[in-house]
Design a protein around this motif. Structure first.
Motif, PDB file in Angstrom:
ATOM      1  N   PHE A   1       0.838  -1.198   0.000  1.00 55.90           N
ATOM      2  CA  PHE A   1       0.000   0.000   0.000  1.00 55.90           C
ATOM      3  C   PHE A   1       0.872   1.246   0.000  1.00 55.90           C
ATOM      4  CE2 PHE A   1      -2.449   3.119   2.711  1.00 55.90           C
ATOM      5  CZ  PHE A   1      -3.291   3.532   1.685  1.00 55.90           C
ATOM      6  N   THR A   2       0.570   2.179  -0.894  1.00 58.92           N
ATOM      7  CA  THR A   2       1.445   3.340  -1.100  1.00 58.92           C
ATOM      8  C   THR A   2       1.179   4.485  -0.140  1.00 58.92           C
ATOM      9  OG1 THR A   2      -0.101   4.221  -2.760  1.00 58.92           O
ATOM     10  CG2 THR A   2       1.694   2.800  -3.549  1.00 58.92           C
ATOM     11  N   GLY A   3       0.079   4.408   0.613  1.00 61.23           N
ATOM     12  CA  GLY A   3      -0.241   5.496   1.535  1.00 61.23           C
ATOM     13  C   GLY A   3       0.240   5.210   2.944  1.00 61.23           C
ATOM     14  N   ARG A   4      -0.231   6.011   3.886  1.00 65.32           N
ATOM     15  CA  ARG A   4       0.129   5.846   5.290  1.00 65.32           C
ATOM     16  C   ARG A   4      -0.769   4.788   5.926  1.00 65.32           C
ATOM     17  NH1 ARG A   4      -0.748  10.986   4.341  1.00 65.32           N
ATOM     18  NH2 ARG A   4      -2.602  11.044   5.696  1.00 65.32           N
ATOM     19  N   LEU A   5      -0.209   3.979   6.780  1.00 71.08           N
ATOM     20  CA  LEU A   5      -0.931   2.858   7.380  1.00 71.08           C
ATOM     21  C   LEU A   5      -0.800   2.924   8.894  1.00 71.08           C
ATOM     22  CD1 LEU A   5      -2.526   0.287   6.704  1.00 71.08           C
ATOM     23  CD2 LEU A   5      -0.359  -0.948   6.559  1.00 71.08           C
ATOM     24  N   TYR A   6      -1.951   2.719   9.571  1.00 69.72           N
ATOM     25  CA  TYR A   6      -1.966   2.770  11.024  1.00 69.72           C
ATOM     26  C   TYR A   6      -2.731   1.558  11.556  1.00 69.72           C
ATOM     27  CZ  TYR A   6      -1.084   7.669   9.870  1.00 69.72           C
ATOM     28  OH  TYR A   6      -0.585   8.834   9.344  1.00 69.72           O
ATOM     29  N   ALA A   7      -2.339   1.128  12.763  1.00 70.43           N
ATOM     30  CA  ALA A   7      -3.083   0.098  13.488  1.00 70.43           C
ATOM     31  C   ALA A   7      -3.708   0.751  14.712  1.00 70.43           C
ATOM     32  CB  ALA A   7      -2.158  -1.040  13.905  1.00 70.43           C
ATOM     33  N   VAL A   8      -4.943   0.329  15.019  1.00 68.18           N
ATOM     34  CA  VAL A   8      -5.657   0.878  16.170  1.00 68.18           C
ATOM     35  C   VAL A   8      -6.145  -0.271  17.037  1.00 68.18           C
ATOM     36  CG1 VAL A   8      -7.639   2.217  16.958  1.00 68.18           C
ATOM     37  CG2 VAL A   8      -6.366   2.956  14.927  1.00 68.18           C
ATOM     38  N   ASN A   9      -5.795  -0.226  18.315  1.00 65.13           N
ATOM     39  CA  ASN A   9      -6.239  -1.224  19.286  1.00 65.13           C
ATOM     40  C   ASN A   9      -6.489  -0.498  20.599  1.00 65.13           C
ATOM     41  OD1 ASN A   9      -6.301  -3.260  21.346  1.00 65.13           O
ATOM     42  ND2 ASN A   9      -5.298  -4.682  19.925  1.00 65.13           N
ATOM     43  N   ARG A  10      -7.708  -0.536  21.088  1.00 66.65           N
ATOM     44  CA  ARG A  10      -8.067   0.239  22.270  1.00 66.65           C
ATOM     45  C   ARG A  10      -7.340  -0.233  23.529  1.00 66.65           C
ATOM     46  NH1 ARG A  10     -14.206  -1.593  24.020  1.00 66.65           N
ATOM     47  NH2 ARG A  10     -13.752  -3.797  24.399  1.00 66.65           N
ATOM     48  N   ALA A  11      -6.766  -1.443  23.474  1.00 59.18           N
ATOM     49  CA  ALA A  11      -6.048  -1.943  24.648  1.00 59.18           C
ATOM     50  C   ALA A  11      -4.662  -1.331  24.784  1.00 59.18           C
ATOM     51  CB  ALA A  11      -5.930  -3.465  24.578  1.00 59.18           C
ATOM     52  N   LEU A  12      -4.198  -0.631  23.729  1.00 56.29           N
ATOM     53  CA  LEU A  12      -2.878  -0.009  23.796  1.00 56.29           C
ATOM     54  C   LEU A  12      -2.921   1.204  24.713  1.00 56.29           C
ATOM     55  CD1 LEU A  12      -1.877  -0.149  20.033  1.00 56.29           C
ATOM     56  CD2 LEU A  12      -1.059  -1.619  21.872  1.00 56.29           C
ATOM     57  N   THR A  13      -1.915   1.358  25.513  1.00 54.52           N
ATOM     58  CA  THR A  13      -1.829   2.496  26.422  1.00 54.52           C
ATOM     59  C   THR A  13      -0.413   3.058  26.402  1.00 54.52           C
ATOM     60  OG1 THR A  13      -1.306   1.053  28.294  1.00 54.52           O
ATOM     61  CG2 THR A  13      -3.633   1.633  27.962  1.00 54.52           C
TER      62      THR A  13
END
Length: 984
Positions: free
Chosen positions: A239-251
């Motif tokens: 993928f040529t764009g910006r990529l993010y991961a989201v997990n509500r358990a991350l602090t």
């Protein structure tokens, strides 16, 4: 006080709309509860915009202003607001005025209109959309004209009015521009509205398929799970764009998952996110949607199940999801979606559960089923083709096939559109969009759930009463290539994506098997093509012989397409002696590249007794390029191809359909099969010899019937493209009394019409039809023998005696009709036989009718369906046609070309044109009758059904012997109203 919960509140004016930039907004009436929202909205409007609205500095609204702008009677004073996230972004209001410009009530039919759009949302098409909706509201309330005063410097607002397409007057008075708009829809206003719809919906899709940034919500910290799978697929696709991961358990501090920046929420990312893939359970989706909406996400892909497919509770959960997403201006794919893919080199998006993204291709692929989507991806890959974009929409609660048709119409990377549909939420709109797209590139559709009689689970769409056969006929009228199976979908797509359209039905057949050539010849005849005599190259043919024969066939002006048939030839020692597949593939490709551009298809079939030798030979000679992928995309193995398989083995020059390296001739697996064709597949061929072309992918088929069927679809589509350039004319007749018919309909419906409709008495039906030049022969009641004789004297002999009882009507096979009764004695005897055999006169309700010239009995019908629209139908009368479903259909208004096709496309059409030596009938008179019926229904939507049966078509003229007409209050025309997203 009138509130949103009050019965006076017009809830049917609420609508979700797509704006010019692809975002959504909600339009709804303003109520007293909106006082706080109005004040907050006004504070965000610039001083310049306020000046343009009030013609003077107006920094804030007084309490009196707020009361006036939020309290409406929804008749003489109406206000609408466009909202995003529950807050106002624009308002519009009208006040009914009299000829002096003062407040008034009905019957005054003019209103003053004014707009105010928040500066941050100007340029998004909000005012244009609000004008469509406030105009529809005004028409509903009896207002026919809008008046507006605009400052000359307010160019944006002047442009909103002038670009709307309504008839208007413009003058300059007292330092302002005075505009008057006639609110009656015109062809121009409808064209403007649809053009805006096309652009907005295409843009809303483009924002999802070509995002600059993607967030995967629900990507787990530990390996495994749906979220991690999607994240991995995005990474591996590049993928040529910006990529993010989201997990509500991350602090705490910023972390990474699979090397991707990871955050606890979308808001914590701190940068714009265009697309969010929601890989969380259904119960957590609302919180995730809110997080996305509050931080400017433009679109969502929801993978979670447990929505409408799970029952009533899930259906309501799905409706709430759509409402929530749209309230933030977001579009939605899903729920229960498999995902989306865009193979464009500048995007390389695989936001799906397919473990391997396909290479870049030229086919747009849409499916409502994840399982079918996997099979289609695998089938295309195995045969050397790939999608440009792929969408598996699941429950299609928001974005549907209609939206993607708008996108693919403009997409330069897509040459062919393939759709697997299980439901069509808006057939009328789908037909309109499909016609528009099909005029530029082929649209191939396979429809599932055709005979189940129910909507598939999860698809919350309106149910149409129109039979599937009728909908299919209307899709074909719109240029859609309708196929019966997923296999045929792939077969047709491969030919259309890689080959030019044929100029006609003439097919040259050549190959090294006389028997296979004859099978291909027979298949061509079955599909209505015109095959030339097969050229047998004999089993000793070499690739050079194939090249020479194909070059000659393509150069022959007597053929429009070529089918090459090839079988393997094995020598006495069991060794394949005719060269490997790549040699023959190169020969065919070279011939096609240097000859005029005509479609070429290859048929390769195993012959009994050679299976083992062919399989061994294929393993020996098949070449696997270093760039080939080890397995089709979307699968862990090569076990789920949707096409049929042969019994094994290979073909000289063409690799086996069951082999993982089964690319079409001239293309190896892993290569981009759709590039390099000098003649685009959608280009319209002419009758002059086409110019040579560069090498293009040549599709290969394991059976002659499959290759010929795909070629026949291409021939029919090419013919439709040629004919669509001249669609014909709607019938115009001097003897039509449109105004008189409208007055008669108003009288027959009465002041309080039954919304369910009313079937007219025979005399009223005859009077109504006569005003459109449709004469119905009178039938006089004959309750006893004496009255029958009296009726015959009035009509003149010879006469017919027939029953009109519901169980016998239009059933001459049951003996309820006596024809050619020449005198009183024959009539009396027939009456006695009829009543003695079938029942008492009061049960039979017999009538007497004058005889008409013999001919062919036909049936003409027209009906209005709320989902499809007005449909004109034609068929021959009798049980045989009804049993076979031999009826043709066209949308109203029908043109002269449509009328001609209606009578020629039924299977029993030869009976009209002199079958087995019979005299041809007057088809010109029949076409005129069809056009008159079409005009009547199109001019007067209160005419919801017409049945003319039988219509006897003779050698000269025709006679309508029976007619039924049903009237009802005119159904709403959703296609003429303001733009709105469906709400199921």
């Amino acid at each position: 006080m009138t509130t949103a919960s009050d019965p006076a509140y017009p809830a049917h004016w609420e609508a979700d709309v797509v704006l010019r930039d692809g975002g959504t907004a909600r339009i709804r009436p303003i109520s007293p509860e909106d006082a706080g929202r109005l004040v907050s909205f006004y504070e965000l409007v610039s001083d310049e915009s306020k000046y343009y609205r009030f013609f003077a500095p107006y920094p804030r609204l007084s309490a009196k202003d707020v009361h006036r702008f939020t309290h409406h009677d929804y008749v003489d004073r109406v206000g609408l607001a466009a909202t995003v996230g529950g807050e106002f972004i624009a308002t519009v209001r009208y006040d009914r005025i009299n000829a002096l410009g003062r407040p008034a009530s009905a019957p005054a039919d003019e209103a003053e209109v004014a707009f105010l759009v928040q500066d941050a949302h100007q340029g998004r098409g909000v005012a244009s959309t609000l004008l469509e909706h406030i105009a529809a509201v005004a028409r509903e309330r009896g207002i026919r004209r809008f008046a507006a005063e605009v400052l000359p410097a307010n160019n944006k607002m002047i442009k909103v009015f002038t670009d709307a397409g309504y008839q208007q007057k413009r003058s300059f008075e007292d330092g302002s521009v005075h505009l008057t708009l006639d609110l009656e829809p015109t062809a121009e206003s409808l064209a403007v509205q649809r053009a805006r719809e096309y652009r907005a919906e295409a843009k809303s899709v483009r924002r999802l398929l070509a995002p600059g940034s993607v967030a995967v919500i629900g990507a787990g910290r530990a390996p495994g799970g749906v979220g991690r799978a999607v994240l991995r697929n995005l990474l591996e696709a590049g993928f040529t764009g910006r990529l993010y991961a989201v997990n509500r358990a991350l602090t705490g501090e910023r972390r990474e998952i699979d090397g991707v920046p990871a955050f606890s929420s979308v808001g914590a990312i701190g940068e714009p996110v265009d697309l969010a893939v929601l890989a969380v359970p259904a119960e957590r989706v609302p919180d995730a949607v809110a997080d996305c909406g509050e931080h400017g996400v433009q679109g969502l892909v929801v993978l979670a199940a447990d929505y409408a497919e799970s029952g009533p509770a899930g259906r309501e959960r799905q409706r709430a999801l759509v409402r929530q997403a749209r309230s933030y201006g977001m579009r939605l794919i899903g729920p229960n979606a498999f995902g989306i893919i865009n193979t464009a080199p500048g995007v390389r998006l695989n936001a799906s559960l397919a473990p391997q993204a396909p290479p870049a291709g030229r086919i747009g692929l849409f499916t409502q089923s994840g399982a079918i989507g996997i099979a289609l991806l695998s089938g295309l890959y195995r045969r050397g083709a790939s999608p440009s974009t792929f969408i598996s929409s699941g429950n299609r609660a928001d974005l549907s096939g209609n939206d993607f048709l708008q996108y693919w119409h403009e997409d330069p990377d897509t040459d062919v559109v393939l759709l697997y549909l299980e439901s069509i939420g808006n057939p009328r709109k789908f037909t309109r969009l499909a016609r528009r797209t099909a005029a530029a590139k082929p649209v191939v559709v396979v429809k599932g759930a055709r005979h189940s009689g129910t909507t598939p689970p999860g698809h919350a769409v309106p149910v149409s009463r129109v039979p599937d056969a009728t909908v299919s006929a209307l899709l074909r009228q719109a240029g859609v290539i309708l196929v019966g199976t997923v296999t045929e979908l792939v077969d047709a797509g491969l030919l259309l994506a890689g080959q030019p359209l044929p100029a006609g039905p003439r097919v040259a057949i050549l190959g090294n098997s006389e028997s296979l050539g004859l099978l291909t010849y027979d298949a061509c005849l079955t599909e209505g093509l015109r095959p030339l005599r097969p050229l047998d190259l004999t089993t000793a043919a070499t690739p050079a012989d194939f090249r020479a024969a194909l070059t000659a066939a393509l150069a022959d002006d007597a053929c429009d397409a070529v089918v090459v048939t090839a079988i393997p030839w094995v020598g006495e020692n069991g060794v394949l002696e005719s060269g490997d597949g790549q040699v023959l593939a190169d020969a065919l490709r070279d011939a096609a590249a240097t000859a005029p551009a005509k479609p070429v298809a290859v048929v390769h079939v195993e012959i009994g007794g050679l299976a083992e030798a062919l399989a061994a030979a294929a393993r020996t000679v098949t070449r696997t390029p270093s760039g080939a992928h080890p397995a089709p995309p979307g699968t862990a193995s090569a076990a789920s191809a949707p096409e049929e398989r042969g019994s094994g083995g290979g073909v000289s020059g063409v690799s086996s359909a069951s082999s993982a390296s089964n690319a079409p001739v001239g293309v190896r697996p892993g290569q981009d099969p759709g590039r390099g064709a000098a003649t685009p597949p959608g280009a319209e061929p002419g009758r002059t010899p086409p110019a040579p072309r560069e090498a293009a992918r040549i599709p290969a088929y394991p059976a002659a019937e499959r290759a010929v069927r795909a070629l026949a679809e291409a021939v029919r589509y090419a013919r439709w493209r040629r004919e669509a350039a001249d669609p014909g004319k709607v019938g115009e007749y001097d003897d039509i009394d449109e105004a008189g018919t409208a007055a008669l309909i108003e009288r027959l419906l009465g002041a309080d019409p039954d919304p369910r409709g009313t079937t007219l008495a025979d005399a009223d039906a005859r009077e109504l039809l006569a005003r459109y030049g449709i004469a119905v022969r009178p039938a006089l009641p004959a309750p006893d023998a004496a009255r029958a004789v009296e009726a015959a004297r009035r009509l003149g002999y010879p006469v017919a005696l027939k029953t009109t009882a519901p169980h016998l009507r239009h059933r001459p096979d049951l003996g309820g009709v006596r024809l050619d009764l020449a005198d009183e004695r024959q009539l009396a005897r027939a009456y006695a036989e009829l009543t003695a055999t079938l029942g008492k006169p009061q049960e039979l309700a017999p009538v007497v009718q004058a005889m008409v010239p013999r001919g062919v009995d036909t049936v003409v019908r027209a009906a209005i369906d709320s989902a499809v629209g007005a449909v004109l139908s034609f068929g021959l009368a009798g049980a045989a046609s009804e049993l076979l479903g031999d009826t043709s259909h066209r949308l109203i208004p029908a043109t002269d070309r449509d009328a001609a096709e209606l009578i020629r496309t039924i299977r029993t059409a030869p009976l009209l044109f002199g079958w087995r030596g019979s005299a041809p009938v007057d088809t010109a008179a029949l076409e005129e009758l069809l056009l008159r019926v079409s005009r009547l229904v199109d001019d007067h939507p209160e005419v919801v059904a017409i049945g003319l049966e039988p219509v006897i078509v003779a050698q000269r003229g025709l006679a309508v012997l029976g007619a039924s007409v049903r009237l009802a209050p005119a159904p709403p025309r959703t296609d003429l109203g303001p733009r709105r997203l469906p709400s199921y």
